[in-house]
Design a protein around this motif. Structure first.
Motif, PDB file in Angstrom:
ATOM      1  N   PRO A 179    -100.275 -68.774 -99.124  1.00 36.46           N
ATOM      2  CA  PRO A 179     -99.558 -67.658 -98.514  1.00 36.46           C
ATOM      3  C   PRO A 179     -98.053 -67.859 -98.665  1.00 36.46           C
ATOM      4  O   PRO A 179     -97.556 -68.983 -98.674  1.00 36.46           O
ATOM      5  CB  PRO A 179     -99.986 -67.716 -97.052  1.00 36.46           C
ATOM      6  N   THR A 206     -95.722 -66.874 -96.548  1.00 40.00           N
ATOM      7  CA  THR A 206     -95.223 -67.351 -95.254  1.00 40.00           C
ATOM      8  C   THR A 206     -96.397 -67.479 -94.304  1.00 40.00           C
ATOM      9  O   THR A 206     -97.392 -66.767 -94.397  1.00 40.00           O
ATOM     10  CB  THR A 206     -94.212 -66.362 -94.638  1.00 40.00           C
ATOM     11  N   LEU A 207     -96.266 -68.395 -93.391  1.00 37.78           N
ATOM     12  CA  LEU A 207     -97.286 -68.579 -92.363  1.00 37.78           C
ATOM     13  C   LEU A 207     -96.850 -67.822 -91.117  1.00 37.78           C
ATOM     14  O   LEU A 207     -95.660 -67.751 -90.804  1.00 37.78           O
ATOM     15  CB  LEU A 207     -97.457 -70.061 -92.046  1.00 37.78           C
ATOM     16  N   PRO A 208     -97.765 -67.253 -90.392  1.00 34.35           N
ATOM     17  CA  PRO A 208     -97.390 -66.521 -89.183  1.00 34.35           C
ATOM     18  C   PRO A 208     -96.759 -67.451 -88.146  1.00 34.35           C
ATOM     19  O   PRO A 208     -97.294 -68.518 -87.855  1.00 34.35           O
ATOM     20  CB  PRO A 208     -98.704 -65.932 -88.675  1.00 34.35           C
ATOM     21  N   GLY A 209     -95.614 -67.063 -87.638  1.00 40.40           N
ATOM     22  CA  GLY A 209     -94.928 -67.850 -86.613  1.00 40.40           C
ATOM     23  C   GLY A 209     -94.058 -68.951 -87.167  1.00 40.40           C
ATOM     24  O   GLY A 209     -93.458 -69.707 -86.414  1.00 40.40           O
ATOM     25  N   HIS A 262     -90.833 -69.829 -89.819  1.00 39.29           N
ATOM     26  CA  HIS A 262     -89.812 -69.271 -90.690  1.00 39.29           C
ATOM     27  C   HIS A 262     -89.376 -70.323 -91.694  1.00 39.29           C
ATOM     28  O   HIS A 262     -89.419 -71.522 -91.421  1.00 39.29           O
ATOM     29  CB  HIS A 262     -88.620 -68.738 -89.892  1.00 39.29           C
ATOM     30  N   ASP A 263     -88.949 -69.895 -92.848  1.00 40.79           N
ATOM     31  CA  ASP A 263     -88.612 -70.775 -93.960  1.00 40.79           C
ATOM     32  C   ASP A 263     -87.178 -71.270 -93.799  1.00 40.79           C
ATOM     33  O   ASP A 263     -86.223 -70.507 -93.953  1.00 40.79           O
ATOM     34  CB  ASP A 263     -88.775 -70.034 -95.293  1.00 40.79           C
TER      35      ASP A 263
END
Length: 83
Positions: free
Chosen positions: A66, A68-71, A73-74
């Protein structure tokens, strides 16, 4: 003979090291113990080598990652934008 007096036959007076009697008692088992040690090291080394080679063969290129993962931030992109 009690247990303590029999023990004195095989130990040094100061309580450490092997007496000559204990060295003679253990000598017949030395070769067999070394072969057992070699066999155990060979087995554990073989299991370790096999498991390392098996892990290296895994290919995860077909697994979609994915963006981004939920919850989460990068942080790396934020750091790049600041510079």
């Amino acid at each position: 003979m009690t247990g303590t007096s029999r023990e004195r036959l095989y130990t040094q007076k100061k309580g450490y090291g092997f007496s000559p009697a204990l060295e003679r008692t253990r000598q017949p088992f030395r070769a067999r113990n070394m072969l057992t040690l070699l066999g155990l090291f060979t087995f554990t080394g073989g299991v370790f080598a096999y498991s390392m080679l098996a892990v290296k063969q895994d290919d995860f290129s077909d697994v979609p990652l994915p963006s981004t993962l939920p919850g989460v931030h990068d942080v790396t992109n934020e750091h790049k934008k600041k510079q």
